[in-house]
Scaffold this motif. Structure first.
Motif, mmCIF file in Angstrom:
data_model
loop_
_atom_site.group_PDB
_atom_site.id
_atom_site.type_symbol
_atom_site.label_atom_id
_atom_site.label_comp_id
_atom_site.label_asym_id
_atom_site.label_seq_id
_atom_site.Cartn_x
_atom_site.Cartn_y
_atom_site.Cartn_z
ATOM 1 N N GLY A 123 0.805 -1.208 0.000
ATOM 2 C CA GLY A 123 0.000 0.000 0.000
ATOM 3 C C GLY A 123 0.837 1.254 0.000
ATOM 4 N N THR A 124 1.945 1.252 -0.712
ATOM 5 C CA THR A 124 2.834 2.403 -0.836
ATOM 6 C C THR A 124 3.255 2.530 -2.296
ATOM 7 O OG1 THR A 124 4.799 1.074 -0.369
ATOM 8 C CG2 THR A 124 3.705 2.082 1.520
ATOM 9 N N PHE A 125 3.962 3.612 -2.579
ATOM 10 C CA PHE A 125 4.466 3.812 -3.936
ATOM 11 C C PHE A 125 5.439 2.706 -4.324
ATOM 12 C CE2 PHE A 125 7.853 5.642 -6.603
ATOM 13 C CZ PHE A 125 7.109 5.943 -7.732
ATOM 14 N N ILE A 126 6.398 2.413 -3.448
ATOM 15 C CA ILE A 126 7.374 1.357 -3.740
ATOM 16 C C ILE A 126 6.696 0.003 -3.830
ATOM 17 C CG2 ILE A 126 9.403 0.159 -2.809
ATOM 18 C CD1 ILE A 126 10.355 2.777 -1.673
ATOM 19 N N GLY A 127 5.684 -0.216 -2.995
ATOM 20 C CA GLY A 127 4.971 -1.487 -3.006
ATOM 21 C C GLY A 127 4.236 -1.765 -4.298
ATOM 22 N N HIS A 128 3.931 -0.738 -5.063
ATOM 23 C CA HIS A 128 3.319 -0.930 -6.387
ATOM 24 C C HIS A 128 4.372 -0.956 -7.498
ATOM 25 C CE1 HIS A 128 -0.409 0.065 -4.273
ATOM 26 N NE2 HIS A 128 -1.066 -0.384 -5.322
ATOM 27 N N VAL A 161 -8.612 2.078 -10.828
ATOM 28 C CA VAL A 161 -7.265 1.550 -11.072
ATOM 29 C C VAL A 161 -7.206 0.064 -10.773
ATOM 30 C CG1 VAL A 161 -4.890 1.602 -10.229
ATOM 31 C CG2 VAL A 161 -6.064 3.739 -10.744
ATOM 32 N N HIS A 162 -7.751 -0.343 -9.628
ATOM 33 C CA HIS A 162 -7.701 -1.751 -9.242
ATOM 34 C C HIS A 162 -8.651 -2.605 -10.079
ATOM 35 C CE1 HIS A 162 -5.668 -0.151 -5.599
ATOM 36 N NE2 HIS A 162 -5.071 -1.331 -5.603
ATOM 37 N N SER A 163 -9.750 -2.031 -10.529
ATOM 38 C CA SER A 163 -10.674 -2.789 -11.387
ATOM 39 C C SER A 163 -10.013 -3.146 -12.714
ATOM 40 C CB SER A 163 -11.948 -1.976 -11.633
ATOM 41 O OG SER A 163 -12.641 -1.733 -10.426
ATOM 42 N N LEU A 164 -9.254 -2.219 -13.281
ATOM 43 C CA LEU A 164 -8.538 -2.505 -14.527
ATOM 44 C C LEU A 164 -7.427 -3.538 -14.304
ATOM 45 C CD1 LEU A 164 -8.371 1.136 -15.924
ATOM 46 C CD2 LEU A 164 -9.797 -0.733 -16.758
ATOM 47 N N MET A 173 0.237 -6.078 -16.987
ATOM 48 C CA MET A 173 0.116 -6.113 -15.529
ATOM 49 C C MET A 173 1.255 -5.352 -14.869
ATOM 50 S SD MET A 173 -0.348 -9.513 -13.167
ATOM 51 C CE MET A 173 -0.643 -9.399 -11.399
ATOM 52 N N GLY A 174 2.479 -5.537 -15.393
ATOM 53 C CA GLY A 174 3.621 -4.841 -14.817
ATOM 54 C C GLY A 174 3.577 -3.337 -15.032
ATOM 55 N N SER A 175 3.332 -2.919 -16.267
ATOM 56 C CA SER A 175 3.328 -1.484 -16.551
ATOM 57 C C SER A 175 2.175 -0.777 -15.846
ATOM 58 C CB SER A 175 3.246 -1.254 -18.064
ATOM 59 O OG SER A 175 2.010 -1.719 -18.588
ATOM 60 N N TRP A 176 1.033 -1.452 -15.721
ATOM 61 C CA TRP A 176 -0.113 -0.820 -15.058
ATOM 62 C C TRP A 176 0.110 -0.714 -13.548
ATOM 63 C CZ3 TRP A 176 -3.321 2.581 -16.324
ATOM 64 C CH2 TRP A 176 -4.459 2.832 -15.562
ATOM 65 N N LEU A 177 0.810 -1.679 -12.937
ATOM 66 C CA LEU A 177 1.140 -1.560 -11.514
ATOM 67 C C LEU A 177 2.061 -0.361 -11.276
ATOM 68 C CD1 LEU A 177 1.688 -5.154 -10.067
ATOM 69 C CD2 LEU A 177 0.205 -3.366 -9.152
ATOM 70 N N VAL A 178 3.021 -0.161 -12.163
ATOM 71 C CA VAL A 178 3.892 1.008 -12.044
ATOM 72 C C VAL A 178 3.067 2.290 -12.186
ATOM 73 C CG1 VAL A 178 5.845 2.238 -13.060
ATOM 74 C CG2 VAL A 178 5.911 -0.259 -12.864
ATOM 75 N N GLN A 179 2.188 2.311 -13.171
ATOM 76 C CA GLN A 179 1.324 3.486 -13.369
ATOM 77 C C GLN A 179 0.428 3.714 -12.158
ATOM 78 O OE1 GLN A 179 0.895 5.641 -16.493
ATOM 79 N NE2 GLN A 179 0.279 6.732 -14.659
ATOM 80 N N ALA A 180 -0.072 2.629 -11.566
ATOM 81 C CA ALA A 180 -0.929 2.746 -10.387
ATOM 82 C C ALA A 180 -0.182 3.401 -9.225
ATOM 83 C CB ALA A 180 -1.448 1.370 -9.973
ATOM 84 N N LEU A 238 -1.765 6.794 -7.605
ATOM 85 C CA LEU A 238 -2.291 6.778 -6.238
ATOM 86 C C LEU A 238 -1.392 7.500 -5.242
ATOM 87 C CD1 LEU A 238 -3.559 3.077 -6.085
ATOM 88 C CD2 LEU A 238 -4.887 5.136 -6.558
ATOM 89 N N TYR A 239 -0.069 7.520 -5.474
ATOM 90 C CA TYR A 239 0.840 8.019 -4.442
ATOM 91 C C TYR A 239 1.732 9.176 -4.892
ATOM 92 C CZ TYR A 239 -0.622 3.644 -2.329
ATOM 93 O OH TYR A 239 -1.379 2.616 -1.826
ATOM 94 N N LYS A 240 2.076 9.247 -6.177
ATOM 95 C CA LYS A 240 2.934 10.328 -6.654
ATOM 96 C C LYS A 240 2.426 10.850 -7.991
ATOM 97 C CE LYS A 240 7.293 9.319 -4.315
ATOM 98 N NZ LYS A 240 8.753 9.130 -4.471
ATOM 99 N N PRO A 241 1.314 11.580 -7.981
ATOM 100 C CA PRO A 241 0.795 12.123 -9.247
ATOM 101 C C PRO A 241 1.819 13.051 -9.895
ATOM 102 C CG PRO A 241 -0.812 12.347 -7.461
ATOM 103 C CD PRO A 241 0.484 11.935 -6.830
ATOM 104 N N VAL A 242 1.883 12.989 -11.215
ATOM 105 C CA VAL A 242 2.847 13.808 -11.946
ATOM 106 C C VAL A 242 2.579 15.296 -11.738
ATOM 107 C CG1 VAL A 242 3.757 14.329 -14.245
ATOM 108 C CG2 VAL A 242 3.134 11.982 -13.659
ATOM 109 N N SER A 243 1.306 15.672 -11.614
ATOM 110 C CA SER A 243 0.948 17.079 -11.434
ATOM 111 C C SER A 243 1.311 17.605 -10.057
ATOM 112 C CB SER A 243 -0.546 17.269 -11.670
ATOM 113 O OG SER A 243 -1.298 16.568 -10.688
ATOM 114 N N GLY A 244 1.554 16.692 -9.105
ATOM 115 C CA GLY A 244 1.824 17.121 -7.738
ATOM 116 C C GLY A 244 0.584 17.255 -6.891
#
Length: 300
Positions: free
Chosen positions: A2-7, A157-160, A195-202, A206-212
């Motif tokens: 449940g963290t940025f690194i964890g995803h 995000v999790h549904s996809l 699955m891998g790329s979407w987990l990174v995107q998630a 969820l934790y570090k939006p590009v917009s801030g």
């Protein structure tokens, strides 16, 4: 998890695995009509011969699963306990225990791969496939329960992600009855990349939006753009898979030594065969390991 690194870390592992499978499957498609006879002894007989025979995929699964388990436990400050001391006692850290169960499944799946490929007298592919299908059935159940308290952007995000896992599960189930279909192997590879790329995107959503600024759960535009990003991932991963096949085809046509041997005296070492896909992939992986061993041996 449940963290940025964890995803991001599990996502990078799955993405790297998907890209590796893309190379292996591309090579299997290119050389589907000409493989070294498996009865021939391996090329590399040096001190590293036993190391190259190890199941690298199984070893990576075990290491990644163990590392993620240690990280998940370390994220809980007071220790990962199952129940509290209240009366009546209540279960605690429900999501963390689900994450830990996922990582345990990954580790066990790697152990089964190692046992099947390196310890059993003969590789048992049905065992590997059966454990993999069972792992994804449990993963799908955990993810379906994981989103019970989610809403808005997080739920989308999790549904996809659940959609990708469900499609992977259907492919794995179909492979139990049709293990020699290249189409299923290509779809499996593509879904692992997704699955891998979407987990990174998630992790970024969820934790570090590009917009801030955090995404708004009550803004329908944000939810719609989550789906739009997912569609972009579909297109990018499809192009990536196609690009890997194109580069692999060009490389092996121009530089791979086996193409030069087809018309030489060593050509009888190659046979025409339509064997099941898992045997072709196994031989391709062994060929790549042999090539790497030769490069290491020739280097100063």
């Amino acid at each position: 998890m449940g963290t940025f690194i964890g995803h991001v870390y599990p996502g990078l592992f799955l993405l790297a695995y998907g890209l590796y499978r893309a190379v292996v499957v591309s090579k299997a498609v290119i050389f589907s009509n000409s493989f070294p006879d498996p009865s021939l002894p391996p090329k590399n007989k040096g001190r590293w011969a036993r190391l190259w025979k190890l199941s690298h995929g199984g070893l990576l699964k075990m290491l990644a699963g163990s590392g993620l388990m240690a990280y998940e436990i370390s994220c809980v400050e007071r220790g990962l306990t199952l129940m509290n001391r209240d009366l009546p006692p209540r279960f605690t850290y429900a999501k963390q225990w689900q994450h830990l169960t996922m990582f345990i499944l990954l580790t066990l799946n790697g152990c089964i791969d190692m046992v099947s490929k390196n310890l059993l007298p003969q590789r048992c592919v049905p065992l590997e496939k059966g454990i993999l299908v069972l792992t994804f059935y449990v993963l799908l159940l955990l993810l379906a329960s994981h989103v019970q308290d989610s809403a808005g952007v997080e739920l989308q995000v999790h549904s996809l992600l659940i959609l990708v896992v469900l499609l992977l599960l259907l492919v794995f189930t179909a492979e139990l009855w049709a293990p020699n279909m290249f189409q299923l192997a290509v779809i499996e590879t593509f879904l692992f990349q997704m699955m891998g790329s979407w987990l990174v995107q998630a992790g970024f959503i969820l934790y570090k939006p590009v917009s801030g600024y955090p995404w708004e759960d009550d803004d329908i535009s944000d939810i719609m753009f989550v789906t739009t990003f997912f569609c972009w991932h579909v297109m990018i991963n499809a192009l990536c898979l196609l690009g890997i096949y194109g580069v692999s085809s060009f490389w092996h046509r121009c530089y791979h030594p086996s193409w030069k041997l087809m018309g030489s005296r060593e050509a009888p070492c190659y046979i025409y065969s339509r064997r099941p896909l898992y045997q072709l992939l196994q031989e391709v992986e062994q060929s790549e390991k042999d090539d790497q061993a030769l490069l290491l041996k020739s280097s100063p």
